[in-house]
Enzyme design. Structure first.
Site, PDB file in Angstrom:
ATOM      1  N   ASP A   2     -15.027  26.448   9.263  1.00 24.04           N
ATOM      2  CA  ASP A   2     -14.411  26.462   9.923  1.00 24.04           C
ATOM      3  C   ASP A   2     -13.828  25.186  10.827  1.00 24.04           C
ATOM      4  OD1 ASP A   2     -12.763  27.274  12.659  1.00 24.04           O
ATOM      5  OD2 ASP A   2     -13.991  29.555  12.476  1.00 24.04           O
ATOM      6  N   TYR A  18       3.947  34.445  15.314  1.00 32.32           N
ATOM      7  CA  TYR A  18       3.023  35.332  14.757  1.00 32.32           C
ATOM      8  C   TYR A  18       2.707  35.868  14.233  1.00 32.32           C
ATOM      9  CZ  TYR A  18      -1.855  37.452  14.981  1.00 32.32           C
ATOM     10  OH  TYR A  18      -2.884  38.019  14.071  1.00 32.32           O
ATOM     11  N   LYS A  38       1.825  36.207   9.469  1.00 28.92           N
ATOM     12  CA  LYS A  38       1.797  36.195   9.066  1.00 28.92           C
ATOM     13  C   LYS A  38       2.072  38.122   7.923  1.00 28.92           C
ATOM     14  CE  LYS A  38      -2.188  36.085  10.938  1.00 28.92           C
ATOM     15  NZ  LYS A  38      -3.726  35.680  10.527  1.00 28.92           N
ATOM     16  N   THR A  41     -12.180  40.134  20.135  1.00 32.55           N
ATOM     17  CA  THR A  41     -13.204  38.767  20.125  1.00 32.55           C
ATOM     18  C   THR A  41     -12.014  38.231  20.619  1.00 32.55           C
ATOM     19  OG1 THR A  41     -10.840  37.710  18.487  1.00 32.55           O
ATOM     20  CG2 THR A  41     -12.869  39.629  16.996  1.00 32.55           C
TER      21      THR A  41
HETATM   22  N1  LIG Z   1      -8.335  39.745  16.930  1.00 27.80           N
HETATM   23  C1  LIG Z   1      -7.737  40.629  17.255  1.00 27.80           C
HETATM   24  O1  LIG Z   1      -7.349  41.678  18.181  1.00 27.80           O
HETATM   25  C2  LIG Z   1      -6.491  40.246  15.899  1.00 27.80           C
HETATM   26  C3  LIG Z   1      -5.458  41.477  15.487  1.00 27.80           C
HETATM   27  C4  LIG Z   1      -5.039  41.372  13.963  1.00 27.80           C
HETATM   28  C5  LIG Z   1      -4.971  40.381  12.912  1.00 27.80           C
HETATM   29  N2  LIG Z   1      -6.069  38.964  13.778  1.00 27.80           N
HETATM   30  C6  LIG Z   1      -6.894  38.291  12.867  1.00 27.80           C
HETATM   31  O2  LIG Z   1      -7.855  37.762  12.790  1.00 27.80           O
HETATM   32  C7  LIG Z   1      -8.363  37.061  11.995  1.00 27.80           C
HETATM   33  C8  LIG Z   1      -9.345  36.762  13.286  1.00 27.80           C
HETATM   34  O3  LIG Z   1      -9.451  36.834  14.412  1.00 27.80           O
HETATM   35  P1  LIG Z   1     -10.282  36.946  15.002  1.00 27.80           P
HETATM   36  O4  LIG Z   1      -9.632  38.069  16.293  1.00 27.80           O
HETATM   37  O5  LIG Z   1     -11.935  36.540  14.312  1.00 27.80           O
HETATM   38  O6  LIG Z   1     -10.331  35.384  16.260  1.00 27.80           O
HETATM   39  P2  LIG Z   1     -11.021  34.243  16.463  1.00 27.80           P
HETATM   40  O7  LIG Z   1     -10.208  32.979  17.316  1.00 27.80           O
HETATM   41  O8  LIG Z   1     -12.507  34.734  17.594  1.00 27.80           O
HETATM   42  O9  LIG Z   1     -11.301  33.643  15.308  1.00 27.80           O
HETATM   43  C9  LIG Z   1     -10.374  32.180  14.715  1.00 27.80           C
HETATM   44  C10 LIG Z   1     -10.570  31.375  13.871  1.00 27.80           C
HETATM   45  O10 LIG Z   1     -10.286  30.382  13.512  1.00 27.80           O
HETATM   46  C11 LIG Z   1     -10.968  29.001  12.876  1.00 27.80           C
HETATM   47  N3  LIG Z   1      -9.565  28.800  12.949  1.00 27.80           N
HETATM   48  C12 LIG Z   1      -7.996  27.803  13.304  1.00 27.80           C
HETATM   49  N4  LIG Z   1      -7.319  27.168  12.963  1.00 27.80           N
HETATM   50  C13 LIG Z   1      -8.067  26.827  12.225  1.00 27.80           C
HETATM   51  C14 LIG Z   1      -7.670  25.889  10.908  1.00 27.80           C
HETATM   52  N5  LIG Z   1      -6.664  25.116  11.091  1.00 27.80           N
HETATM   53  N6  LIG Z   1      -8.767  25.584  10.471  1.00 27.80           N
HETATM   54  C15 LIG Z   1     -10.044  25.634  10.225  1.00 27.80           C
HETATM   55  N7  LIG Z   1     -10.279  27.235  11.425  1.00 27.80           N
HETATM   56  C16 LIG Z   1      -9.194  27.918  11.901  1.00 27.80           C
HETATM   57  C17 LIG Z   1     -10.905  29.159  14.980  1.00 27.80           C
HETATM   58  O11 LIG Z   1     -11.150  27.893  14.889  1.00 27.80           O
HETATM   59  C18 LIG Z   1     -12.194  30.071  14.437  1.00 27.80           C
HETATM   60  O12 LIG Z   1     -12.798  30.530  14.803  1.00 27.80           O
HETATM   61  C19 LIG Z   1      -6.956  36.153  12.687  1.00 27.80           C
HETATM   62  O13 LIG Z   1      -6.145  35.470  11.383  1.00 27.80           O
HETATM   63  C20 LIG Z   1      -6.345  36.930  13.020  1.00 27.80           C
HETATM   64  O14 LIG Z   1      -5.427  36.211  13.558  1.00 27.80           O
HETATM   65  C21 LIG Z   1      -6.799  39.292  14.409  1.00 27.80           C
END
Ligand SMILES: NC(=O)c1ccc[n+]([C@@H]2O[C@H](COP(=O)([O-])OP(=O)(O)OC[C@H]3O[C@@H](n4cnc5c(N)ncnc54)[C@H](O)[C@@H]3O)[C@@H](O)[C@H]2O)c1
Length: 246
Positions: free
Chosen positions: A36, A147, A151, A182
């Site tokens: 991360d 976004y 994706k 989250t």
């Molecule tokens: N939470 C939701 O509702 C949701 C819904 C659909 C998809 N997603 C996708 O699921 C995945 C995880 O989401 P989450 O809810 O755990 O979010 P989160 O924000 O808790 O975790 C995302 C992590 O990615 C890391 N990150 C961001 N940019 C980075 C980079 N350049 N290099 C390395 N790490 C990096 C962040 O530091 C963070 O810890 C994401 O790809 C998100 O787009 C989330």
């Protein structure tokens, strides 16, 4: 122990889904390389666990994660690429080029960089890649155009890799989370919106099964896709969304 003795890189490992996925993979006997931007919140776990900090939009940092994994564990079996960022709901007229580029860099370019680095490391050996995208690519929400585009590109890229890498027995699949409990969820809200209220009135309401997706739901799907139970599953998109995409 469905992943016993296997080594996986998990990105976004300090995030909501990432942390739980790391723990599930360790429970299943895997060696885990957790990556991360900052790994300060990831405590030491066991000798089959390594943390690597990196900004995965940077080519050399993405390659470094893979190099460290090989150095620590001798070989690699796969990647669960979870890292990503949200877009604050914004009408298209107000989306700046900088914001578009930032979202594409993390949600699309980092997928390319990490997938390429892992495929190079797999060379002649079997492997598995899981890229986390979003159900919003098939069921869009207004204000999230960058976004959703970022994706969507990750999905097409994953499916293109699945066919390209099938002869090498490397499987590539996608998970589409629905609205998940989250810290990211609130980041999709428009400027000034009441995030707590939105969680209930918008996000939860949009899930036919009636509750938000939990990080463990995503972690369990990733375990399945990486395990031998999914040995004939490639190029697929698994919706873990409580029916949100229907
Ligand atoms: N939470 C939701 O509702 C949701 C819904 C659909 C998809 N997603 C996708 O699921 C995945 C995880 O989401 P989450 O809810 O755990 O979010 P989160 O924000 O808790 O975790 C995302 C992590 O990615 C890391 N990150 C961001 N940019 C980075 C980079 N350049 N290099 C390395 N790490 C990096 C962040 O530091 C963070 O810890 C994401 O790809 C998100 O787009 C989330």
């Amino acid at each position: 122990m469905r992943l016993s003795g296997k080594t996986y890189i998990i990105t976004g490992a300090a995030g909501g889904m990432g942390k739980v996925t790391v723990d599930r993979f360790l429970e299943e006997g895997a060696n885990v390389v957790a990556c991360d931007l900052s790994v300060a919140s990831l405590s030491e776990k066991s000798n089959n666990f390594l943390t690597v900090e990196g900004d995965l939009t940077k080519e050399e940092q993405a390659e470094n994660v893979v190099a460290q994994a090989i150095q620590a564990f001798g070989k690699l079996d796969g990647l669960v690429h979870i890292a990503g960022i949200a877009q604050k709901s914004t009408p298209i007229e107000d989306v700046t080029l900088d914001e578009w580029n930032r979202i594409i860099a993390i949600n699309t370019t980092a997928v390319f960089l990490m997938n390429r680095a892992v495929v190079k490391a797999l060379s002649d050996q079997e492997g598995v890649i899981v890229n986390v995208a979003s159900i919003s690519t098939v069921r869009p929400r207004p204000g999230l155009s960058s976004y959703i585009a970022s994706k969507g590109a990750a999905v097409s890229f994953s499916q293109a890799l699945a066919i390209e890498l099938a002869p090498k027995k490397v499987r590539v699949n996608v998970i589409h989370p629905g609205p998940s409990d989250t810290q990211m969820l609130g980041q999709f809200a428009a400027e000034g919106a009441d995030v707590d209220k939105m969680k209930d009135s918008v996000f939860k309401q949009s899930v036919p099964l009636g509750k938000l997706i939990e990080p463990i739901d995503i972690a369990n799907a990733a375990v399945y896709l990486c395990s031998d139970e999914a040995r004939m599953v490639t190029g697929t998109v698994l919706h873990v969304d409580g029916g949100r995409g229907l």
